[in-house]
Design an enzyme around this catalytic site. Sequence first.
Site, PDB file in Angstrom:
ATOM      1  N   HIS A 170     -16.049   5.206   2.674  1.00 31.02           N
ATOM      2  CA  HIS A 170     -15.966   6.172   3.772  1.00 31.02           C
ATOM      3  C   HIS A 170     -17.326   6.504   4.355  1.00 31.02           C
ATOM      4  O   HIS A 170     -17.441   7.336   5.235  1.00 31.02           O
ATOM      5  CB  HIS A 170     -15.267   7.448   3.303  1.00 31.02           C
ATOM      6  CG  HIS A 170     -13.881   7.174   2.803  1.00 31.02           C
ATOM      7  ND1 HIS A 170     -13.635   6.841   1.492  1.00 31.02           N
ATOM      8  CD2 HIS A 170     -12.689   7.144   3.425  1.00 31.02           C
ATOM      9  CE1 HIS A 170     -12.336   6.632   1.340  1.00 31.02           C
ATOM     10  NE2 HIS A 170     -11.744   6.810   2.492  1.00 31.02           N
ATOM     11  N   ASP A 206       0.822  -1.215   0.000  1.00 33.89           N
ATOM     12  CA  ASP A 206       0.000   0.000   0.000  1.00 33.89           C
ATOM     13  C   ASP A 206       0.851   1.257   0.000  1.00 33.89           C
ATOM     14  O   ASP A 206       1.754   1.400   0.819  1.00 33.89           O
ATOM     15  CB  ASP A 206      -0.868   0.037   1.261  1.00 33.89           C
ATOM     16  CG  ASP A 206      -1.960  -1.029   1.237  1.00 33.89           C
ATOM     17  OD1 ASP A 206      -2.450  -1.330   0.138  1.00 33.89           O
ATOM     18  OD2 ASP A 206      -2.312  -1.540   2.320  1.00 33.89           O
ATOM     19  N   GLU A 264      -9.062   5.022  -5.143  1.00 31.35           N
ATOM     20  CA  GLU A 264     -10.379   5.598  -4.941  1.00 31.35           C
ATOM     21  C   GLU A 264     -10.811   6.286  -6.222  1.00 31.35           C
ATOM     22  O   GLU A 264     -10.035   7.004  -6.829  1.00 31.35           O
ATOM     23  CB  GLU A 264     -10.292   6.602  -3.791  1.00 31.35           C
ATOM     24  CG  GLU A 264     -11.610   7.207  -3.371  1.00 31.35           C
ATOM     25  CD  GLU A 264     -11.971   8.457  -4.134  1.00 31.35           C
ATOM     26  OE1 GLU A 264     -11.091   9.008  -4.813  1.00 31.35           O
ATOM     27  OE2 GLU A 264     -13.130   8.856  -4.065  1.00 31.35           O
TER      28      GLU A 264
HETATM   29  N1  GLN Z   1      -4.690  -2.339   3.239  1.00 30.54           N
HETATM   30  C1  GLN Z   1      -5.183  -1.231   3.983  1.00 30.54           C
HETATM   31  C2  GLN Z   1      -6.584  -1.517   4.466  1.00 30.54           C
HETATM   32  O1  GLN Z   1      -7.314  -2.155   3.784  1.00 30.54           O
HETATM   33  C3  GLN Z   1      -5.195   0.019   3.151  1.00 30.54           C
HETATM   34  C4  GLN Z   1      -5.739   1.175   3.931  1.00 30.54           C
HETATM   35  C5  GLN Z   1      -5.594   2.509   3.248  1.00 30.54           C
HETATM   36  O2  GLN Z   1      -5.377   2.617   2.070  1.00 30.54           O
HETATM   37  N2  GLN Z   1      -5.745   3.567   3.963  1.00 30.54           N
HETATM   38  O3  GLN Z   1      -7.002  -1.103   5.533  1.00 30.54           O
END
Ligand code: GLN
Length: 763
Positions: free
Chosen positions: A699, A603, A670
């Site tokens: 969200h 990530d 996103e």
């Molecule tokens: N792998 C993380 C999750 O799913 C990614 C979170 C994020 O991008 N903020 O929580």
Amino acid sequence: MKTAVIGFPRVGKNRELKFASEKFFKGEINEKELIDTAKSLRKDNWLKQKEAGIDYISVNDFSFYDNVLDVAYLFNIIPERYASLGLGELETYFAMARGYQGNKGNVKALAMKKWFNTNYHYIVPEIDDNADIRLVGDKPVAEFEEAKSLGIDGKVNLIGPFTLLKLARYTGSKNEKDFADALTSEYIKLISNLSDAKADLVQLEEPYLVKDLTTDDIKLFEEIYSKLLSKKGQVKILLQTYFGDIRDIYDNVTKLDFDGIGLDFLEGRKTLELVKTNGFPADKLLFAGLVNGKNIWANNFKTTLETLAELKAATNGGENIVLSTSCSLLHVPYTLDSETKLSKDYTKHFAFAYEKLNELKTIAVLSVASNPDILDDYKYNQSLFTSRVNSKDEAVQKRVAAIKDEDYTRLPDFHTRETIQKEKLSLPLFPTTTIGSFPQTADVRKNRQEFRKGLITEEAYKDFNKKKISECIQLQEEIGFDVLVHGEYERNDMVEYFGEHLDGYVFTEKAWVQSYGTRCVKPPIIWGDVSRKSPITVAWSKYANSCTNKPVKGMLTGPVTILNWSFPREDISIKESTLQIALAIRDEVLDLEANGINIIQIDEAALREKLPLRQSDWYSQYLDWAIPAFRLVHSGVKPETQIHTHMCYSEFTDIIPAIDAMDADVITFEASRSDLQILDSLKANNFKTEVGPGVYDIHSPRVPSVDEIVSALTKMLKRIDDKKLWVNPDCGLKTRGEKETKESLTNLVKAAKVVRNEHVKDA
Ligand code: GLN
Ligand code: ZN
């Protein structure tokens, strides 16, 4: 010398606002109870600053969700779809912030974006051609009066009209210029109301000025402010900037009739030079931002006093200087008083919001002393900068120095790998997956907390997580996912978790800072050289993999995000720290691969965070090392191992080539809140990486329908090669409830199947 604070954290020392808001959203407390909590938090903040002897204390820095949304709402920038729900005031406000799904309708939240180069997110105001901009609220006046009743004559904070217009999104054919006049008139009305309430100083925050400005921008700013300032009456206006220097407009603003100008001398690389070369008007106050509002390290009094001395020399002895923070203290935690576990050897090097108040006061005193260096406060402060316990590791420094150019390149090239991976993984068209975390329900948090406190054994802790993992795998199999995840139950936070397993980090108990709404993060502190003690995630991923025949994605956080969501060191460069972290994560990637994990997601949710605000600095100051640091993490894997990455928010339209140069095999991001604009740019840039643009917004608790997802996918397919499209939510699910998650994911997989079938028919 007087002191000022640009703004104060508002969530509460113990996150009282977060807990009250969440209860309110669930209907567990009523509106009045929420409002009372807010009031008591404001009172604590004001009295704390007063007690510390701060001269300029902010009012209206409080917000239930976001300060940008507050001004939009204040000036009736409320899109029809929210206004027409017919909800109460606060509920309409929350509908814009979080979406609304209930008996009065069903609407998504407004878009959310990163607040400049911070990890705070603001709500993007949306202005359509029919927007009827007018002052409809009285929050600033009410909060001013509330402070006054407590004996505080506050400086009234407001996001300024220019920044508001520049950050808004225009959905029709009109743009910022078309609304500038109306908006300025309404600000003038508000200032006049504040004047009636006997407010003395209004702080108009215009951080947008630290960006690259066009001549049109400068013209717009001058038009707005010459009008506004000509009508300010008795009220004094402070133009407050932060997060950089205002080189493009310095001369223009110093000529305008502001009563004070606030400049950032820390992030503003050129601020001091600007004041020295161009001078500063004698009839204005200079709010000198010298105490860092973003980092948690103790201020170096020597450097600060040196800058102040230069400023005094450049401004006629410094009569007009007010010592201030570099930006709002919103971006730092409340206080070291809450930290009971860290030894003083560490904490003495830090300053959170409360401690920064004392720093302001102490520096102000030292700045007028004839020999500050003989005073105890000064000597103690300087002793902090001579040494720090446990911060150097020679082996780590050598390993970084030995990195070779070829370590930054993965071979074979992308297209060769793509073919190999398609064959090896044999996934269906439009593979479905999630971003990693599953709902962090109360039992999950409890298990972690009890283990932390030593109330349960390690074995019990692990058994519980294994049970959760196997249930999570089972759920994903039932729903029909193609690429599974283990659910991240062992993680409190995607960065803190890795920090805790790396040497070189220290942790706090309550050092929370706001990220969006009342959601907070607790960034760990990079204390010294970073290295990996032992494998971190391997056992969990391996266990998950053993529960299914489907592929399970390993789940790591990338080095740039780990750095950007930590409080970084100030004694070495952030590039050096990032490379240290990259080597540690690289070892983890190779261990996962060696343990049978064929898909690994790294990530980089926060990649964009430290992107310089001025485009001219993007590559040279940041991307030129940040992107290679990411490649260093995965350049050692076999061609058949598929590397995913994930980024939050689609705001990378302008750095698409850099994102492609991360050389991941798949990227998820996103897109659901921004109407898929990014996809056109991907196409235009011949983006090679496979993509999973989030098909719904996690969200908010709203459950997307199958049709809605099908329609999103259909739109996506018009812009993306069918062999490159993945189907996934737009972020991790840890903040969501179990019920809505299951429903949403079920609809997601159904939608993917619908589109897959139609596509096969068409072909
Ligand atoms: N792998 C993380 C999750 O799913 C990614 C979170 C994020 O991008 N903020 O929580
Ligand atoms: Zn995300």
